[in-house]
Design a protein around this motif. Structure first.
Motif, PDB file in Angstrom:
ATOM      1  N   SER A  20      -9.775 -11.849  -3.569  1.00  8.66           N
ATOM      2  CA  SER A  20      -8.704 -11.436  -2.663  1.00  8.66           C
ATOM      3  C   SER A  20      -7.639 -10.639  -3.419  1.00  8.66           C
ATOM      4  O   SER A  20      -7.153  -9.623  -2.938  1.00  8.66           O
ATOM      5  CB  SER A  20      -8.093 -12.646  -1.964  1.00  8.66           C
ATOM      6  N   MET A  21      -7.288 -11.085  -4.641  1.00  8.10           N
ATOM      7  CA  MET A  21      -6.305 -10.352  -5.442  1.00  8.10           C
ATOM      8  C   MET A  21      -6.814  -8.957  -5.761  1.00  8.10           C
ATOM      9  O   MET A  21      -6.087  -7.961  -5.678  1.00  8.10           O
ATOM     10  CB  MET A  21      -6.024 -11.080  -6.763  1.00  8.10           C
ATOM     11  N   PHE A  22      -8.101  -8.921  -6.103  1.00 11.26           N
ATOM     12  CA  PHE A  22      -8.738  -7.671  -6.488  1.00 11.26           C
ATOM     13  C   PHE A  22      -8.736  -6.686  -5.314  1.00 11.26           C
ATOM     14  O   PHE A  22      -8.337  -5.530  -5.451  1.00 11.26           O
ATOM     15  CB  PHE A  22     -10.151  -7.998  -6.955  1.00 11.26           C
ATOM     16  N   VAL A  23      -9.153  -7.165  -4.148  1.00 11.28           N
ATOM     17  CA  VAL A  23      -9.204  -6.309  -2.963  1.00 11.28           C
ATOM     18  C   VAL A  23      -7.807  -5.813  -2.625  1.00 11.28           C
ATOM     19  O   VAL A  23      -7.592  -4.637  -2.324  1.00 11.28           O
ATOM     20  CB  VAL A  23      -9.793  -7.086  -1.761  1.00 11.28           C
ATOM     21  N   PHE A  24      -6.837  -6.723  -2.730  1.00 13.36           N
ATOM     22  CA  PHE A  24      -5.458  -6.358  -2.420  1.00 13.36           C
ATOM     23  C   PHE A  24      -4.951  -5.283  -3.387  1.00 13.36           C
ATOM     24  O   PHE A  24      -4.394  -4.269  -2.969  1.00 13.36           O
ATOM     25  CB  PHE A  24      -4.581  -7.609  -2.505  1.00 13.36           C
ATOM     26  N   GLY A  25      -5.198  -5.507  -4.674  1.00 12.19           N
ATOM     27  CA  GLY A  25      -4.738  -4.553  -5.684  1.00 12.19           C
ATOM     28  C   GLY A  25      -5.401  -3.200  -5.537  1.00 12.19           C
ATOM     29  O   GLY A  25      -4.752  -2.158  -5.628  1.00 12.19           O
ATOM     30  N   LEU A  26      -6.690  -3.228  -5.257  1.00  9.80           N
ATOM     31  CA  LEU A  26      -7.468  -1.992  -5.138  1.00  9.80           C
ATOM     32  C   LEU A  26      -6.885  -1.095  -4.052  1.00  9.80           C
ATOM     33  O   LEU A  26      -6.692   0.098  -4.236  1.00  9.80           O
ATOM     34  CB  LEU A  26      -8.915  -2.368  -4.790  1.00  9.80           C
ATOM     35  N   GLN A  27      -6.579  -1.701  -2.923  1.00 12.20           N
ATOM     36  CA  GLN A  27      -6.099  -0.910  -1.801  1.00 12.20           C
ATOM     37  C   GLN A  27      -4.739  -0.295  -2.100  1.00 12.20           C
ATOM     38  O   GLN A  27      -4.399   0.754  -1.588  1.00 12.20           O
ATOM     39  CB  GLN A  27      -6.020  -1.771  -0.542  1.00 12.20           C
ATOM     40  N   HIS A  28      -3.983  -0.990  -2.965  1.00 14.18           N
ATOM     41  CA  HIS A  28      -2.660  -0.449  -3.252  1.00 14.18           C
ATOM     42  C   HIS A  28      -2.719   0.714  -4.220  1.00 14.18           C
ATOM     43  O   HIS A  28      -1.721   1.386  -4.467  1.00 14.18           O
ATOM     44  CB  HIS A  28      -1.737  -1.551  -3.763  1.00 14.18           C
ATOM     45  N   ALA A  29      -3.906   0.946  -4.783  1.00 12.19           N
ATOM     46  CA  ALA A  29      -4.061   2.080  -5.682  1.00 12.19           C
ATOM     47  C   ALA A  29      -4.622   3.282  -4.932  1.00 12.19           C
ATOM     48  O   ALA A  29      -4.831   4.332  -5.507  1.00 12.19           O
ATOM     49  CB  ALA A  29      -4.973   1.699  -6.840  1.00 12.19           C
ATOM     50  N   LEU A  30      -4.886   3.109  -3.635  1.00 16.16           N
ATOM     51  CA  LEU A  30      -5.472   4.209  -2.851  1.00 16.16           C
ATOM     52  C   LEU A  30      -4.599   5.465  -2.914  1.00 16.16           C
ATOM     53  O   LEU A  30      -3.378   5.366  -2.849  1.00 16.16           O
ATOM     54  CB  LEU A  30      -5.605   3.798  -1.388  1.00 16.16           C
ATOM     55  N   PRO A  31      -5.249   6.631  -3.014  1.00 17.61           N
ATOM     56  CA  PRO A  31      -4.476   7.871  -3.065  1.00 17.61           C
ATOM     57  C   PRO A  31      -3.969   8.223  -1.662  1.00 17.61           C
ATOM     58  O   PRO A  31      -4.525   7.779  -0.666  1.00 17.61           O
ATOM     59  CB  PRO A  31      -5.508   8.895  -3.529  1.00 17.61           C
ATOM     60  N   GLY A  32      -2.927   8.992  -1.608  1.00 19.71           N
ATOM     61  CA  GLY A  32      -2.404   9.438  -0.319  1.00 19.71           C
ATOM     62  C   GLY A  32      -1.545   8.355   0.294  1.00 19.71           C
ATOM     63  O   GLY A  32      -1.876   7.182   0.218  1.00 19.71           O
ATOM     64  N   ASP A  33      -0.425   8.721   0.870  1.00 18.31           N
ATOM     65  CA  ASP A  33       0.444   7.738   1.469  1.00 18.31           C
ATOM     66  C   ASP A  33       0.092   7.601   2.950  1.00 18.31           C
ATOM     67  O   ASP A  33       0.317   8.522   3.735  1.00 18.31           O
ATOM     68  CB  ASP A  33       1.906   8.199   1.314  1.00 18.31           C
ATOM     69  N   PRO A  34      -0.478   6.461   3.334  1.00 15.46           N
ATOM     70  CA  PRO A  34      -0.925   6.326   4.718  1.00 15.46           C
ATOM     71  C   PRO A  34       0.245   6.383   5.702  1.00 15.46           C
ATOM     72  O   PRO A  34       0.086   6.813   6.836  1.00 15.46           O
ATOM     73  CB  PRO A  34      -1.601   4.954   4.749  1.00 15.46           C
ATOM     74  N   ILE A  35       1.432   5.972   5.225  1.00 17.71           N
ATOM     75  CA  ILE A  35       2.590   5.995   6.125  1.00 17.71           C
ATOM     76  C   ILE A  35       2.876   7.427   6.580  1.00 17.71           C
ATOM     77  O   ILE A  35       3.150   7.692   7.742  1.00 17.71           O
ATOM     78  CB  ILE A  35       3.829   5.412   5.402  1.00 17.71           C
ATOM     79  N   LEU A  36       2.750   8.369   5.628  1.00 20.36           N
ATOM     80  CA  LEU A  36       2.990   9.766   5.976  1.00 20.36           C
ATOM     81  C   LEU A  36       1.964  10.243   7.003  1.00 20.36           C
ATOM     82  O   LEU A  36       2.285  11.059   7.867  1.00 20.36           O
ATOM     83  CB  LEU A  36       2.926  10.652   4.723  1.00 20.36           C
ATOM     84  N   VAL A  37       0.749   9.696   6.901  1.00 22.03           N
ATOM     85  CA  VAL A  37      -0.294  10.087   7.849  1.00 22.03           C
ATOM     86  C   VAL A  37       0.087   9.607   9.241  1.00 22.03           C
ATOM     87  O   VAL A  37       0.027  10.359  10.225  1.00 22.03           O
ATOM     88  CB  VAL A  37      -1.662   9.493   7.439  1.00 22.03           C
ATOM     89  N   ILE A  38       0.528   8.324   9.329  1.00 22.27           N
ATOM     90  CA  ILE A  38       0.871   7.786  10.643  1.00 22.27           C
ATOM     91  C   ILE A  38       2.112   8.475  11.201  1.00 22.27           C
ATOM     92  O   ILE A  38       2.213   8.730  12.401  1.00 22.27           O
ATOM     93  CB  ILE A  38       1.169   6.272  10.588  1.00 22.27           C
ATOM     94  N   ALA A  39       3.057   8.744  10.309  1.00 19.60           N
ATOM     95  CA  ALA A  39       4.332   9.282  10.767  1.00 19.60           C
ATOM     96  C   ALA A  39       4.178  10.660  11.382  1.00 19.60           C
ATOM     97  O   ALA A  39       5.046  11.114  12.128  1.00 19.60           O
ATOM     98  CB  ALA A  39       5.327   9.338   9.601  1.00 19.60           C
ATOM     99  N   GLY A  40       3.055  11.307  11.093  1.00 17.86           N
ATOM    100  CA  GLY A  40       2.780  12.593  11.732  1.00 17.86           C
ATOM    101  C   GLY A  40       3.528  13.746  11.078  1.00 17.86           C
ATOM    102  O   GLY A  40       4.077  13.623   9.983  1.00 17.86           O
ATOM    103  N   GLU A  41       3.539  14.848  11.794  1.00 17.73           N
ATOM    104  CA  GLU A  41       4.057  16.107  11.241  1.00 17.73           C
ATOM    105  C   GLU A  41       5.545  16.030  10.891  1.00 17.73           C
ATOM    106  O   GLU A  41       5.976  16.473   9.834  1.00 17.73           O
ATOM    107  CB  GLU A  41       3.819  17.240  12.239  1.00 17.73           C
TER     108      GLU A  41
END
Lengths: 314, 299
Positions: A20-41
């Motif tokens: 669980s720690m590993f999965v959690f940590g891995l996702q936090h290293a993902l490239p690209g900021d997903p918030i910016l994607v949701i927030a739109g243009e």
């Protein structure tokens, strides 16, 4: 026996925590900021702030982790950052699709692997043995997604015998389900059949050398009884363990098979999520797969303890 | 005859027999060369290595340059294996793609061995809490299925061939940790290790000079077989779009493009798959042969 099983279960707990720690940590290293994607243009700073609040991205990482685990324990794996759907709902939706495929593949793998392995062992050194081993080796060398493409090419495109893709729930339309399952199950189960065949063969060979087999033969028992009753029962022990382990691997192997046959299951879910940079979904799916896998490993060990008399009584 | 007289020739014969016996390394090589399957495997691997190395010299066309006048041509005298949806020669792309596949296989296994073996050696040698921690982490990594792990890594690192290699390499680390650890535990209490310890050699020296060489044979076998798996894994990741990026050729990405043209251009999906099968079979045969040759029980 119970102490052994209890000890094995206890060992699984730190593994689950680490995963669980590993999965959690891995996702936090993902490239690209997903918030910016949701927030739109527009990237309205206020909206971004609010979204970060909702997804708890402002908290320190350990706090985020504890909150995440707490929710996961209650069956809440967060939400898809694309569609806003709960990840648990997506998983519940897709899981039956992949399980149907996995079960069909397993049945197929056992139906081919077991008899082939037994036959190869009983006829050791004959043409049957070599043929079975050669087929098994090629089964291990052919990438299953390519085998899938070739089957679609010859069976669906050229001969128009079976549908090339799709998913039909078995309990709604068994015939349609079997039609759509034959090719994917063959593709996914083929490699497993090879592994099962190899292990059955060596387990049988081991057992056939045992003293009690010689005794059974010396008693004048029919060779068929010796093989089916005395040898097989003992040779099956490692094969049961192996099959349980392989079932976990099937869930992973399904990723490619589902991609080739466009089956809307677990594998397609994770691949789409990776391309959409959908944090929550990738996290949920990897965690679920890993825990499912740990559970199958646990089950394999417990089964081994249960079916081995030496460990059962000791 | 006295006892001494009878004993002398036998002892002599034993010495002569021992001298006639080739050193272990040569025996392994001889066994490997006598194994026809292993030879075939080695031959296949060597052929592909040569094709990959000399790809720019052998390939009849540029593997990347598109030609819209020759789109999806079936195999012919001009294009031996046909052309793809952008008019690129499939044979040339296959030859260049061999570089991606072989490099992916070798480099990713190099990564897993370089990390996994030392960690496994330390875990097995140290025992106690060091071993416990390393083993739990290994279990946790092994709990994630290989491909899912590789997909997750590839997703984090971003899609590219290098990242696919790193992803595959990291995913295979636990296999080598486990193997090396198990081997060290098996060897740790052998007499020659006891002896080395008794003469006062420091731990790291014993580990490097006396333990490691005994641990190597099974690791060599596993590495060869893992190369086969890594090649399939790279093809799989590229097939999913997480490996080699267009326009550079790789067998997996060629298949990814090909699956959209099954009706119109079946040759596009046929040849890359055959190439993968052959190379993987080559490494599998070689690995099986090595295992038989290195098996101390049979020597």
């Amino acid at each position: 026996m119970w102490t052994l099983i209890a000890r094995r279960v206890l060992i699984a707990i730190p593994t689950v925590i680490l995963v669980s720690m590993f999965v959690f940590g891995l996702q936090h290293a993902l490239p690209g900021d997903p918030i910016l994607v949701i927030a739109g243009e527009e990237r309205d700073p206020e909206a971004i702030e609010r979204l970060k609040e909702i997804y708890r991205l402002n908290d320190p990482v350990p706090v985020q982790y504890v909150a995440w685990v707490g929710q996961a324990l209650q069956g809440d794996f967060g939400r898809s950052m694309r569609t806003g759907e709960p990840v648990s709902k997506l998983i519940v939706q897709k899981l039956p699709v992949t399980i149907q495929l996995a079960v069909a593949s397993m049945i197929f793998a056992l139906a081919i692997g077991l008899p082939a392995g037994i036959l190869a062992a009983v006829r050791k050194g004959t043409a049957v043995d070599y043929a079975a081993s050669a087929v098994a080796l090629s089964g291990l060398s052919i990438p299953n997604f390519w085998l899938g493409i070739m089957m679609i090419l010859f069976i669906s495109v050229e001969l128009r015998l079976l549908p090339a893709s799709g998913y039909v729930p078995f309990f709604e339309d068994p015939v349609g389900a079997i039609e759509t399952l034959i090719m994917p199950a063959f593709v996914l189960g083929g490699g497993l059949a090879a592994t099962i065949m190899r292990h059955t063969r060596s387990a049988m060979l081991e057992v056939l050398r045992a003293d009690y087999i010689r005794t059974a033969r010396a008693k004048g028992l029919d060779e068929r009884v010796v093989i089916n009753k005395h040898a097989l029962a003992n040779a099956l022990v490692p094969v049961i363990t192996l099959s349980t382990l392989l079932f976990g691997q099937l869930l992973a192997g399904a990723v490619l098979t589902e991609q080739v046959f466009t089956i809307p299951g677990f594998g397609k879910l994770i691949v789409d999520a990776v391309f959409n940079r959908d944090y929550g979904v990738v996290q949920g799916v990897v965690l679920c797969t890993a825990i499912g896998f740990i559970f199958m490993n646990l089950l394999a060990d417990v089964l081994y303890i249960v079916v081995t008399p030496r460990l059962r009584t000791g | 005859m006295t006892d001494a007289q009878t004993a002398a020739p036998t002892a002599d014969a034993a010495v002569r027999a021992a001298e006639a016996l080739p050193p272990r390394r040569n025996r392994v090589l001889a066994k490997l060369l006598a194994n026809r399957m292993a030879l075939i495997g080695g031959g296949i691997v060597l052929t592909f290595v040569l094709l990959a190395v000399f790809a720019p010299l052998i390939a009849p066309y540029d593997p990347i340059k598109t030609n819209f006048l020759a789109i999806r041509r079936p195999p012919s005298e001009l294009y031996w294996l046909g052309t793809d949806e952008l008019g690129r020669d499939i044979l040339s792309r296959l030859l260049h793609g061999a570089r991606a596949s072989l490099a992916a296989g070798v480099f990713s296994v190099f990564i897993s061995v370089a990390i996994g073996v030392p960690v496994g050696l330390i875990a097995g040698w140290a025992g106690g809490w060091v071993d416990a921690i390393i083993s739990r982490i290994t279990d946790a990594l092994l709990a994630c299925p290989f491909l899912i792990l590789a997909i997750a890594f590839a997703a984090v690192l971003g899609p590219s061939l290098t990242n696919a290699m790193i992803a595959i390499g990291l995913s295979a680390v636990p296999i080598f940790v486990r193997l090396a650890r198990g081997q060290v535990i098996a060897v740790r209490n052998e007499d020659f290790v006891e002896g080395a310890r008794a003469v006062g050699l420091p731990g790291p020296v014993i580990l490097a000079r006396h333990v490691a060489p005994n641990v190597l044979p099974p690791i060599l076998v596993q590495a060869t077989l893992t190369i086969a798996e890594a090649i399939i894994a790279e093809a799989s990741l590229s097939f999913l779009g997480l490996g080699q990026q267009p326009p550079s050729p790789s067998w997996g990405s060629m298949l990814n493009a090909a699956k959209n043209f099954l009706d119109q251009a079946p040759w596009m999906s046929l040849f890359p798959g055959i190439a993968i099968c052959l190379v993987v079979l080559g490494f599998n045969l070689l690995g099986d042969g090595l295992r038989d040759a290195l098996d101390p029980k049979e020597n």
